[in-house]
Design a protein around this motif. Structure first.
Motif, PDB file in Angstrom:
ATOM      1  N   GLN A 302      36.723   5.287   0.057  1.00 28.51           N
ATOM      2  CA  GLN A 302      38.040   5.925  -0.053  1.00 28.51           C
ATOM      3  C   GLN A 302      38.108   6.911  -1.232  1.00 28.51           C
ATOM      4  O   GLN A 302      39.056   6.902  -2.024  1.00 28.51           O
ATOM      5  N   GLN A 305      41.455   9.460  -2.573  1.00 31.52           N
ATOM      6  CA  GLN A 305      42.648   8.973  -1.869  1.00 31.52           C
ATOM      7  C   GLN A 305      43.758   8.494  -2.790  1.00 31.52           C
ATOM      8  O   GLN A 305      44.742   7.933  -2.312  1.00 31.52           O
ATOM      9  N   ASP A 306      43.606   8.711  -4.109  1.00 26.06           N
ATOM     10  CA  ASP A 306      44.688   8.347  -5.019  1.00 26.06           C
ATOM     11  C   ASP A 306      44.778   9.388  -6.127  1.00 26.06           C
ATOM     12  O   ASP A 306      44.155  10.461  -6.041  1.00 26.06           O
ATOM     13  N   LYS A 354      39.477  15.011   4.948  1.00 25.60           N
ATOM     14  CA  LYS A 354      39.667  13.725   4.283  1.00 25.60           C
ATOM     15  C   LYS A 354      40.427  13.819   2.972  1.00 25.60           C
ATOM     16  O   LYS A 354      41.239  12.947   2.640  1.00 25.60           O
ATOM     17  N   VAL A 355      40.169  14.859   2.211  1.00 27.10           N
ATOM     18  CA  VAL A 355      40.751  14.981   0.871  1.00 27.10           C
ATOM     19  C   VAL A 355      41.562  16.261   0.719  1.00 27.10           C
ATOM     20  O   VAL A 355      42.592  16.284   0.032  1.00 27.10           O
TER      21      VAL A 355
END
Length: 569
Positions: A302, A305-306, A354-355
């Protein structure tokens, strides 16, 4: 009265927002979600544009059109080998500081050559991943006495280490490559590294990083990722007539490996063949496998993702292997560049999904450049040939030195480019001056065919070297505890073609421009496109990344901040 105050506050807020937009990037609260550092092994600085007319829009064109492109970037050290360049990119330090002065060096205590990332304390987790194998293309790995691996020999912190420190260990940091040293160096001391085992046909790691494989890694390897190449071949990606080297598919100086050949198509053969996985790394398939695993890292860990910036290093190795076997000016190298372009486009499309590319700071460079094949240069009118250091100790001048110093054995104990190692134990036993013997050997070696410069370690440590360009790069490469007795710089366009029994078409490792010249491009996150022709150094990358994130630079960093990367106007 209320409405008047409300209007004034609104105007003031607009002014404040405007002023904030002018602040330097590192002062802003928004940071990239992901730093994607791409290293292409043996990608000389001119190569990204050499075949651009045949490339698509999403790979090199994206970087060149949307990024800050530095057209005159160089490594500032003499030994332009894989680990030396990767460690410099990772640390922002010169080899004299980060300590990785060569792919191997002689250890006086162990009395043997040491491979740069070997570490017997941390064995591979995979029982099938032992790198000590006859099918290993890279002969430098054969010097390792253990399959264990770690970053322990890197003597300073990396950018990725500093990212971990600044985030209190919350950042996710990964390095991926076909080569162990390509992954390990960039992941630093605190990240996680995975590399491709030619014996196992899967991506492996060592106990330095994990007690056991994450479940997703084990599952990924169980899918047999190399199976899709079973009984397949490397074929040209475009019509042959459109290639620059279309009529030069079979050049006599290319390395002809049994079963793989030197003409298209290059057969991978059966998976049961001991050389199957090695053949994959000699082709664009090696980069494709690296891309697939890098995607798996992003998905399963992941990344991005933050709000905490993560780091992913992807080191593509196929360009290096193809360059060694066929030469950088070959039909194979040309097609590999076209396929690398597609691989990069695939990676960027995936990251965007994805990002988000706007959330990702991308930097692309190389660990070193590439020398042309001497025979190829000779075919164009520049007469040159390979050098044979194995003959040096037998030369009449060296025999005379042996007699002078009372040696009844070899004066040159070993030569592993670029260092000459003397028999220090025998020198001490005969109560000779090490400095005197080093100097005498350097004087004689400098007279040999193909040698431009021979510099003693004693002169470097005593500060007795000239301040010219070549000497400076040699000094920048020197580590007191690891460097050999005499550093040898070969003449331009000369090199040692024999790599422990494997004759290669071309190699690298010199301080000449073709080996130090690399691309340097920043793209993605808040980057405005611009071409810059000022000379810059690869040591500038780590400190610039640190400045973008507002964290301290690596402990040994010596580069300067590339201000244009921080310019968001």
């Amino acid at each position: 009265m209320y409405m008047q105050k409300k209007g004034t506050l609104l105007q003031l807020s607009v002014v404040i927002v405007g002023l904030l937009s002018l602040l330097p990037l590192q002062a802003a609260s928004v940071k990239p979600k992901l730093v994607l550092q791409i290293t292409v092994d043996q990608l000389r600085g001119d190569m990204p544009t050499a075949y651009l007319t045949k490339m698509g829009k999403g790979g090199f064109r994206y970087l060149l059109n949307e990024g800050v492109v530095y057209k005159d970037a160089h490594h500032n050290h003499a030994n332009t080998e894989t680990i030396v360049g990767h460690a410099t990119l990772a640390t922002g330090a010169l080899p004299a500081v980060h300590g990785m002065i060569g792919n191997v060096w002689y250890d006086d205590k162990l009395e043997r050559l040491v491979y740069n990332v070997e570490d017997s304390r941390y064995p591979l987790l995979s029982a099938n991943g032992d790198v000590n194998q006859k099918t290993e293309l890279d002969p430098t790995q054969r010097t390792a006495k253990s399959s264990g691996r770690s970053p322990s020999n890197i003597q300073v912190s990396t950018f990725s280490d500093e990212l971990m420190i600044a985030s209190n260990g919350k950042a996710k940091v990964f390095g991926v490559s076909v080569k162990d040293r390509g992954a390990i160096s960039m992941a630093g001391h605190m990240g996680k590294a995975f590399w491709f085992s030619k014996k196992a046909g899967e991506f492996v790691t060592s106990s330095y990083y994990y007690d056991k494989y994450p479940e997703w890694v084990a599952s990924w390897n169980e899918t047999k990722p190399t199976k899709k190449y079973h009984q397949k071949s490397w074929q040209l990606s475009q019509a042959q007539k459109g290639y620059v080297f279309a009529k030069q598919d079979d050049q006599e100086w290319e390395t002809k490996l049994p079963g793989f050949g030197r003409t298209f198509p290059h057969q991978y053969g059966d998976m049961s063949n001991a050389y199957f996985n090695t053949f994959l790394t000699l082709s664009p398939a090696g980069d494709e496998l690296t891309l697939d695993f890098a995607k798996a890292v992003v998905n399963n860990e992941q990344l991005g993702q933050d709000d905490i910036t993560d780091y992913l290093s992807v080191s593509f190795s196929s360009t290096d292997y193809v360059g060694h076997i066929f030469g950088p000016s070959s039909l194979e190298a040309e097609d590999n560049m076209l396929r690398l372009d597609s691989t990069l486009a695939n990676l960027f499309k995936f990251i965007d999904k994805k990002v988000g590319l706007d959330n990702t700071l991308i930097v692309l460079s190389a660990d070193h450049g590439a020398a042309e094949v001497p025979a190829y240069l000779s075919s164009l009118g520049m007469k040159t040939k390979a050098v044979a250091p194995k003959e040096w100790d037998k030369a009449p001048s060296m025999e005379a030195l042996k007699k002078q110093f009372g040696f009844d054995t070899a004066l040159i104990k070993s030569y592993f480019h670029p260092y000459i190692y003397l028999d220090r134990a025998l020198i001490a036993q005969r109560k000779l001056s090490l400095k005197q013997v080093q100097k005498a050997v350097a004087v004689e070696v400098s007279k040999f065919d193909g040698v431009a410069l021979a510099v003693t370690s004693s002169d470097i440590e005593d500060g007795n070297t000239p301040q010219d360009y070549l000497h400076t790069l040699v000094v920048n490469n020197h580590s007191k505890n690891r460097s050999g007795d005499v550093y040898v710089v070969l003449e331009a366009h000369r090199f040692v073609a024999d790599m422990e029994g494997l004759t290669v078409a071309a190699t690298h490792g010199s301080p000449w421009g073709y080996d130090t010249f690399v691309p340097l491009i920043f793209a993605g996150f808040k980057i405005d496109d611009e071409i810059i022709y000022d000379r810059v150094s690869t040591t500038d990358i780590a400190v610039t990344l640190s400045a973008v994130l507002g964290i301290k630079a690596p402990s040994g960093a010596q580069g300067k901040i590339l201000k244009k990367v921080l310019d968001t106007d």
